[in-house]
Design an enzyme around this catalytic site. Structure first.
Site, PDB file in Angstrom:
ATOM      1  N   HIS A 165       0.837  -1.206  -0.019  1.00  0.00           N
ATOM      2  CA  HIS A 165      -0.024   0.004  -0.007  1.00  0.00           C
ATOM      3  C   HIS A 165       0.878   1.415  -0.044  1.00  0.00           C
ATOM      4  O   HIS A 165       0.342   2.413   0.439  1.00  0.00           O
ATOM      5  CB  HIS A 165      -1.122   0.103   1.101  1.00  0.00           C
ATOM      6  CG  HIS A 165      -1.640  -1.418   1.482  1.00  0.00           C
ATOM      7  ND1 HIS A 165      -2.950  -1.564   1.021  1.00  0.00           N
ATOM      8  CD2 HIS A 165      -1.353  -2.343   1.917  1.00  0.00           C
ATOM      9  CE1 HIS A 165      -3.248  -2.702   1.454  1.00  0.00           C
ATOM     10  NE2 HIS A 165      -2.387  -3.235   1.895  1.00  0.00           N
ATOM     11  N   SER A 286      15.628  22.379 -14.484  1.00  0.00           N
ATOM     12  CA  SER A 286      14.482  23.167 -14.507  1.00  0.00           C
ATOM     13  C   SER A 286      14.941  24.467 -15.211  1.00  0.00           C
ATOM     14  O   SER A 286      16.080  24.966 -14.756  1.00  0.00           O
ATOM     15  CB  SER A 286      13.676  23.398 -13.327  1.00  0.00           C
ATOM     16  OG  SER A 286      12.894  24.502 -13.354  1.00  0.00           O
ATOM     17  N   LYS A 292      16.542  22.248  -9.248  1.00  0.00           N
ATOM     18  CA  LYS A 292      15.958  20.904  -9.572  1.00  0.00           C
ATOM     19  C   LYS A 292      16.940  20.027 -10.311  1.00  0.00           C
ATOM     20  O   LYS A 292      17.699  20.203 -10.995  1.00  0.00           O
ATOM     21  CB  LYS A 292      14.848  21.306 -10.514  1.00  0.00           C
ATOM     22  CG  LYS A 292      13.680  22.030  -9.893  1.00  0.00           C
ATOM     23  CD  LYS A 292      12.768  21.079  -9.242  1.00  0.00           C
ATOM     24  CE  LYS A 292      11.841  20.772  -9.888  1.00  0.00           C
ATOM     25  NZ  LYS A 292      10.752  19.874  -9.457  1.00  0.00           N
ATOM     26  N   GLU A 299      10.153   8.987 -15.638  1.00  0.00           N
ATOM     27  CA  GLU A 299       8.922   9.433 -16.176  1.00  0.00           C
ATOM     28  C   GLU A 299       8.497   9.255 -17.169  1.00  0.00           C
ATOM     29  O   GLU A 299       7.317   8.804 -17.502  1.00  0.00           O
ATOM     30  CB  GLU A 299       8.726  11.107 -15.692  1.00  0.00           C
ATOM     31  CG  GLU A 299       8.923  11.549 -14.398  1.00  0.00           C
ATOM     32  CD  GLU A 299       9.404  13.136 -14.216  1.00  0.00           C
ATOM     33  OE1 GLU A 299       8.291  13.914 -14.458  1.00  0.00           O
ATOM     34  OE2 GLU A 299      10.338  13.574 -14.075  1.00  0.00           O
ATOM     35  N   TYR A 326      -8.688 -10.507 -46.176  1.00  0.00           N
ATOM     36  CA  TYR A 326      -7.898  -9.437 -46.008  1.00  0.00           C
ATOM     37  C   TYR A 326      -8.870  -8.734 -46.312  1.00  0.00           C
ATOM     38  O   TYR A 326      -9.883  -8.358 -46.942  1.00  0.00           O
ATOM     39  CB  TYR A 326      -6.879  -9.417 -47.050  1.00  0.00           C
ATOM     40  CG  TYR A 326      -6.311  -8.258 -47.154  1.00  0.00           C
ATOM     41  CD1 TYR A 326      -5.200  -7.827 -46.014  1.00  0.00           C
ATOM     42  CD2 TYR A 326      -6.825  -7.108 -47.896  1.00  0.00           C
ATOM     43  CE1 TYR A 326      -4.452  -6.504 -46.288  1.00  0.00           C
ATOM     44  CE2 TYR A 326      -5.932  -5.804 -47.767  1.00  0.00           C
ATOM     45  CZ  TYR A 326      -5.014  -5.410 -46.964  1.00  0.00           C
ATOM     46  OH  TYR A 326      -4.435  -4.341 -46.671  1.00  0.00           O
ATOM     47  N   LYS A 334       0.364  -1.509 -39.034  1.00  0.00           N
ATOM     48  CA  LYS A 334       1.648  -1.150 -38.811  1.00  0.00           C
ATOM     49  C   LYS A 334       2.096  -0.157 -37.987  1.00  0.00           C
ATOM     50  O   LYS A 334       3.113  -0.378 -37.151  1.00  0.00           O
ATOM     51  CB  LYS A 334       2.184  -1.090 -40.356  1.00  0.00           C
ATOM     52  CG  LYS A 334       1.816  -2.320 -41.268  1.00  0.00           C
ATOM     53  CD  LYS A 334       2.128  -1.988 -42.403  1.00  0.00           C
ATOM     54  CE  LYS A 334       1.459  -2.981 -43.437  1.00  0.00           C
ATOM     55  NZ  LYS A 334       0.229  -2.845 -43.287  1.00  0.00           N
TER      56      LYS A 334
HETATM   57  N1  ARG Z   1      -0.590  -1.841 -47.944  1.00  0.00           N
HETATM   58  C1  ARG Z   1      -1.204  -3.005 -47.899  1.00  0.00           C
HETATM   59  C2  ARG Z   1      -1.473  -3.418 -46.143  1.00  0.00           C
HETATM   60  O1  ARG Z   1      -0.517  -2.831 -45.444  1.00  0.00           O
HETATM   61  C3  ARG Z   1      -0.645  -4.201 -48.473  1.00  0.00           C
HETATM   62  C4  ARG Z   1      -1.746  -5.215 -48.995  1.00  0.00           C
HETATM   63  C5  ARG Z   1      -2.646  -4.541 -50.105  1.00  0.00           C
HETATM   64  N2  ARG Z   1      -3.664  -5.601 -50.465  1.00  0.00           N
HETATM   65  C6  ARG Z   1      -4.901  -5.120 -51.027  1.00  0.00           C
HETATM   66  N3  ARG Z   1      -5.725  -6.240 -51.532  1.00  0.00           N
HETATM   67  N4  ARG Z   1      -4.954  -3.928 -51.350  1.00  0.00           N
HETATM   68  O2  ARG Z   1      -2.428  -4.027 -45.921  1.00  0.00           O
END
Ligand code: ARG
Length: 467
Positions: A165, A286, A292, A299, A326, A334
């Site tokens: 605690h 600071s 400081k 942090e 997909y 990404k």
């Molecule tokens: N730039 C696309 C991605 O990152 C690649 C795949 C694209 N595929 C498609 N069917 N348009 O997902």
């Protein structure tokens, strides 16, 4: 990068049925080249493996494959040198590379995409990228563990207050405390490596989603790319991102551990605690308050957990409810992955740096360890051992002694024997021997306990394991 307003020609790769190019807004929302160019090494590596396989099964001639290999090497050199002409109109890393390849070598470049789609290509690239990231991060986790183990060995017997605690609880040692993080980090490393083992299958050859009628050899490309095997189901191969979720989950947990340590560094370096000092290398001043010394690195390690958790939540949210297979939604996987990996790498480096840099103040920690009646449990245990009191009764007697000491304004050792005996007449001189912080930590010899001899043994074991 070309401007988003100029393009009007139809896309070179898929524009056959299109009379006009996309609107500038369409291009801006569609393009991923601004971030997925980070995948260039993996993309080229995947193309080399694919081309070699196409040649092996007779789809490409030796000359064509040779031209592709040389062309890709030249592209890699240009990217490396920073003079590759990235083009937003070409959308992503896959089409940027392929378009330049075709520009350079002609016909053979156009044949590279036989029996392949960007769907299996991007899944392959990303698995390769995450696999590399895991290798780098796992090595950094180990480095951080090594730093902690070295300091733990040095401070196996350095007494400090242990908290529950965030209130003084029992004396422990700095070494034991640091080794707790070594255990957490070793599990973090394990999680990363588990993720690596599970993701190490090749999507390449799943093509758009259903596989292909060409006589490709998916085992060959899998082997060439260091994957254990081709993925068994082509739909799963292009549609799944659980490998990335798992990676981000492992990153988030690791970041959470680093964040807890960072919070402790913030507390410990606060002058009211004064347990450790960080040098100029890991603190900032600071602009207005000359006195400081701020623990900014700690942090920021504490704070960066937010974006790593955010990346995990972002990907989970992108993927939920996506029908197989997909969808372009998946392009949003990404940036979070890249950012999380980079952020965690920075956090690990900063943590290892702070651990090596910090100068513990043993006297401050010892004094603090003795405050707050921290050896009350030792007193209760003594009553159980020496007087055969049931622990519950011993807890009550000790509680009353704590109240007496508090009223008197002293610690437990400051009570006289008479005052102790007022609570239980059988208490004798021997009690004082368990009331020091050194006796307290030394007594905790149970497996995994805080006793310096335990800590020394554990630290030595870790040092050898990590050597
Ligand atoms: N730039 C696309 C991605 O990152 C690649 C795949 C694209 N595929 C498609 N069917 N348009 O997902």
């Amino acid at each position: 990068m070309s401007s988003t307003t100029e393009t009007k020609r139809a896309n070179l790769s898929w524009g056959g049925r299109f009379a006009e190019g996309p609107s500038a807004i369409m291009q801006a929302i569609n393009a991923s080249i601004g971030f997925d160019r980070k995948l260039w090494r993996q993309d080229i590596r995947g193309s080399l493996a694919h081309a070699a396989m196409l040649r092996h099964v007779g789809i490409l001639s030796a000359e064509e494959e040779g031209a592709i290999r040389e062309g890709l090497a030249a592209i890699a050199a240009r990217i490396e040198a920073g003079d590759f002409p990235w083009e937003e109109a070409l959308e992503d890393i896959h089409m940027n590379v392929e378009a330049r390849l075709t520009e350079a070598i002609g016909e053979a470049g156009k044949r590279l995409h036989t029996a392949r789609s960007r769907n299996d290509q991007v899944a392959t690239d990303l698995r390769l990228w995450v696999r590399d990231a895991i290798d780098g991060l796992a090595a950094q986790v180990e480095d951080c563990m090594r730093a902690l183990v070295a300091r733990a060995e040095e401070h196996a017997a350095t007494v400090m207050p242990g908290f529950t605690h965030l209130q003084p609880a029992q004396p422990t040692t700095l070494g034991h405390h640091l080794l707790a993080y070594v255990e957490m980090l070793s599990r973090d490393r394990g999680r990363l490596l588990d993720c690596r083992a599970r993701l190490n299958e090749s999507p390449l050859g799943a093509a758009a989603m259903c596989g292909t009628g060409f006589p490709i050899d998916r085992h060959m490309t899998a082997r060439a790319l260091g994957f254990e095997r081709p993925m068994r189901n082509s739909l799963d191969a292009v549609a799944s991102r659980d490998f990335a979720m798992e990676f981000l989950a492992a990153c988030a947990i690791c970041a959470t551990h680093l964040s807890r340590f960072a919070e402790e560094v913030v507390l410990w370096t606060n002058p009211y605690f004064g347990f450790v000092r960080l040098s100029d290398a890991f603190t900032t001043g600071s602009s207005i308050m000359p006195q400081k010394r701020n623990p900014d690195a700690a942090e920021l390690v504490r704070a960066k957990t937010g974006r790593i958790n955010g990346a995990l939540l972002g990907l989970l949210t992108v993927m939920k409810g996506l029908a197989l297979t997909y969808a372009k939604d998946m392009q949003e996987d990404k940036e979070g992955i890249f950012d999380a990996a980079e952020s965690l790498a920075l956090c690990l480096a900063a943590t290892a740096g702070m651990v090596r840099d910090m100068r513990p103040d043993a006297a401050r920690m010892r004094a603090a360890a003795g405050a707050g009646f921290s050896t009350a449990t030792d007193l209760a245990d003594w009553l159980v051992r020496e007087l055969r009191l049931p622990f519950r009764d011993a807890h009550h007697v000790t509680g009353r002694l704590v109240a007496r000491a508090e009223a008197k304004g002293c610690d437990l050792a400051g009570l006289s024997l008479e005052e102790m005996r007022a609570e239980d007449p059988r208490i004798h001189e021997g009690v004082f021997s368990v009331l020091t912080v050194e006796a307290s930590v030394a007594s905790r010899t149970s497996y995994g306990g805080t006793a310096p001899e335990n800590v020394r043994r554990m630290a030595a074991e870790w040092r050898e394991r990590l050597a």
